[in-house]
Design an enzyme around this catalytic site. Sequence first.
Site, PDB file in Angstrom:
ATOM      1  N   SER A   1       0.852  -1.197   0.000  1.00  0.00           N
ATOM      2  CA  SER A   1       0.000   0.000   0.000  1.00  0.00           C
ATOM      3  C   SER A   1       0.884   1.241   0.000  1.00  0.00           C
ATOM      4  O   SER A   1       2.063   1.167   0.370  1.00  0.00           O
ATOM      5  CB  SER A   1      -0.852   0.000   1.277  1.00  0.00           C
ATOM      6  OG  SER A   1      -1.443   1.262   1.490  1.00  0.00           O
TER       7      SER A   1
ATOM      8  N   TYR B   1      -1.987  -0.961  10.843  1.00  0.00           N
ATOM      9  CA  TYR B   1      -2.125  -1.365   9.436  1.00  0.00           C
ATOM     10  C   TYR B   1      -0.890  -0.979   8.624  1.00  0.00           C
ATOM     11  O   TYR B   1      -0.362  -1.775   7.842  1.00  0.00           O
ATOM     12  CB  TYR B   1      -3.375  -0.713   8.849  1.00  0.00           C
ATOM     13  CG  TYR B   1      -3.575  -0.923   7.364  1.00  0.00           C
ATOM     14  CD1 TYR B   1      -4.179  -2.090   6.884  1.00  0.00           C
ATOM     15  CD2 TYR B   1      -3.193   0.046   6.430  1.00  0.00           C
ATOM     16  CE1 TYR B   1      -4.384  -2.283   5.522  1.00  0.00           C
ATOM     17  CE2 TYR B   1      -3.396  -0.142   5.080  1.00  0.00           C
ATOM     18  CZ  TYR B   1      -3.987  -1.303   4.628  1.00  0.00           C
ATOM     19  OH  TYR B   1      -4.179  -1.487   3.274  1.00  0.00           O
TER      20      TYR B   1
HETATM   21  P1  NAD Z   1     -12.027  -5.551   0.542  1.00  0.00           P
HETATM   22  O1  NAD Z   1     -12.652  -5.369   1.846  1.00  0.00           O
HETATM   23  O2  NAD Z   1     -12.905  -5.578  -0.643  1.00  0.00           O
HETATM   24  O3  NAD Z   1     -11.138  -6.868   0.516  1.00  0.00           O
HETATM   25  C1  NAD Z   1     -10.451  -7.329   1.648  1.00  0.00           C
HETATM   26  C2  NAD Z   1     -10.867  -8.768   1.912  1.00  0.00           C
HETATM   27  O4  NAD Z   1     -10.079  -9.281   2.989  1.00  0.00           O
HETATM   28  C3  NAD Z   1     -12.301  -8.943   2.352  1.00  0.00           C
HETATM   29  O5  NAD Z   1     -13.171  -9.094   1.251  1.00  0.00           O
HETATM   30  C4  NAD Z   1     -12.231 -10.213   3.206  1.00  0.00           C
HETATM   31  O6  NAD Z   1     -12.695 -11.312   2.475  1.00  0.00           O
HETATM   32  C5  NAD Z   1     -10.754 -10.390   3.470  1.00  0.00           C
HETATM   33  N1  NAD Z   1     -10.495 -10.597   4.908  1.00  0.00           N
HETATM   34  C6  NAD Z   1     -10.324  -9.678   5.876  1.00  0.00           C
HETATM   35  N2  NAD Z   1     -10.107 -10.293   7.055  1.00  0.00           N
HETATM   36  C7  NAD Z   1     -10.132 -11.623   6.813  1.00  0.00           C
HETATM   37  C8  NAD Z   1      -9.970 -12.781   7.614  1.00  0.00           C
HETATM   38  N3  NAD Z   1      -9.712 -12.703   8.923  1.00  0.00           N
HETATM   39  N4  NAD Z   1     -10.083 -14.002   7.026  1.00  0.00           N
HETATM   40  C9  NAD Z   1     -10.345 -14.111   5.697  1.00  0.00           C
HETATM   41  N5  NAD Z   1     -10.499 -13.049   4.891  1.00  0.00           N
HETATM   42  C10 NAD Z   1     -10.384 -11.825   5.444  1.00  0.00           C
HETATM   43  O7  NAD Z   1     -10.936  -4.386   0.406  1.00  0.00           O
HETATM   44  P2  NAD Z   1      -9.741  -4.092  -0.615  1.00  0.00           P
HETATM   45  O8  NAD Z   1      -9.481  -2.656  -0.465  1.00  0.00           O
HETATM   46  O9  NAD Z   1     -10.004  -4.654  -1.938  1.00  0.00           O
HETATM   47  O10 NAD Z   1      -8.522  -4.849   0.071  1.00  0.00           O
HETATM   48  C11 NAD Z   1      -7.690  -5.775  -0.603  1.00  0.00           C
HETATM   49  C12 NAD Z   1      -6.232  -5.536  -0.236  1.00  0.00           C
HETATM   50  O11 NAD Z   1      -5.827  -4.282  -0.786  1.00  0.00           O
HETATM   51  C13 NAD Z   1      -5.948  -5.466   1.256  1.00  0.00           C
HETATM   52  O12 NAD Z   1      -4.770  -6.178   1.550  1.00  0.00           O
HETATM   53  C14 NAD Z   1      -5.722  -3.976   1.489  1.00  0.00           C
HETATM   54  O13 NAD Z   1      -4.871  -3.759   2.578  1.00  0.00           O
HETATM   55  C15 NAD Z   1      -5.095  -3.577   0.183  1.00  0.00           C
HETATM   56  N6  NAD Z   1      -5.146  -2.131  -0.094  1.00  0.00           N
HETATM   57  C16 NAD Z   1      -6.340  -1.509  -0.284  1.00  0.00           C
HETATM   58  C17 NAD Z   1      -6.361  -0.142  -0.545  1.00  0.00           C
HETATM   59  C18 NAD Z   1      -7.645   0.616  -0.753  1.00  0.00           C
HETATM   60  O14 NAD Z   1      -7.607   1.849  -0.832  1.00  0.00           O
HETATM   61  N7  NAD Z   1      -8.780  -0.006  -0.852  1.00  0.00           N
HETATM   62  C19 NAD Z   1      -5.151   0.580  -0.615  1.00  0.00           C
HETATM   63  C20 NAD Z   1      -3.959  -0.097  -0.427  1.00  0.00           C
HETATM   64  C21 NAD Z   1      -3.964  -1.447  -0.168  1.00  0.00           C
END
Ligand code: NAD
Length: 294
Positions: free
Chosen positions: A186, A199
């Site tokens: 990230s 985080y």
């Molecule tokens: P999202 O909520 O759509 O996806 C995250 C998923 O993590 C959830 O759908 C869930 O299924 C899973 N999860 C969380 N805790 C869990 C657990 N204990 N057991 C099993 N599954 C679990 O959100 P996203 O933004 O698509 O996140 C995906 C990745 O992208 C993450 O690693 C996040 O840190 C990273 N990220 C997101 C952003 C953003 O702005 N959205 C920015 C940088 C990094």
Amino acid sequence: MKPLEDPRGKYPKPPFERQFQPFPGLAHKMNPVPDHGEETYVGTVRLKGRKALITGGDSGIGRAAAIAYAREGADVVINFLPEEQSDADQVLELIEKAGQKGFGIPGDLRDESFCKELVEQAVKKLGGLDILINNAGHQKTNESILDISTEAFDRTMKTNIYAPFWIIKAALPHLKPGSSIIGLSSVQAYDPSEDLYDYAQTKAATTSYVKSLAKQLGPKGIRVNGVAPGPVWTALEISGGQTQENIEVFGEDTAFGRPGQPAELASIFVQLADNTGSFATGQIYGSAGGSGQP
Ligand code: NAD
Ligand code: MG
């Protein structure tokens, strides 16, 4: 001919309606509903015959990768939490519609034995494994370090650091030369926000594990890379990942004045797993709308 698309006006801009869903949140209940490429991602055959496991593949960035992978010819297992079954069902339907096999394996990645079981089940269902995306993640804002309980800290660490560790260990014996592991870093790894103390350090750790493992597994022909998104419109953000004040202006400070949509990152995951990306390992691919890398 493909018309040019202006990135500025391509997707919704703030102000967004304040909205909160209890963790983990559902993508299909967000306003606006994120674009994961459902109507737009056109595949060729870049990943024909590949077998992929994507954690958190029900929604957000993982879902966009799952849709793209299926349309590129891969069979896909997605993992998600039981509460997310309705989001997962939509993804599995899209994978099948693309003519590929899609399997859902719900379960909590904070449990080491489940992580092992997930990999074994995925290998059995797919008949092997050659792409692993450790995408699941937990993010919760806390104004002060004093507000973070040991239990909350542990949730973030278990989900973001331990689970990839357990899953990679279980997957490694199945990965042949040419396979790819992809981690989710990230912008927080480089420029952490004051309210994401726990985080942010997990994302720095992810960047580190990607680079370490790339050196370790390069001699075995396995590539390891990371993706570092900036603000992307997903369920993680509206289920505690941002304050409600930030949701209203989410993505405003990017060069396009809007957040990214999961669909805008999908092609990166395709490229990283594809044979044509064969010299890329230990790399972190940014997609943050104009900032984010050191
Ligand atoms: P999202 O909520 O759509 O996806 C995250 C998923 O993590 C959830 O759908 C869930 O299924 C899973 N999860 C969380 N805790 C869990 C657990 N204990 N057991 C099993 N599954 C679990 O959100 P996203 O933004 O698509 O996140 C995906 C990745 O992208 C993450 O690693 C996040 O840190 C990273 N990220 C997101 C952003 C953003 O702005 N959205 C920015 C940088 C990094
Ligand atoms: Mg989800």
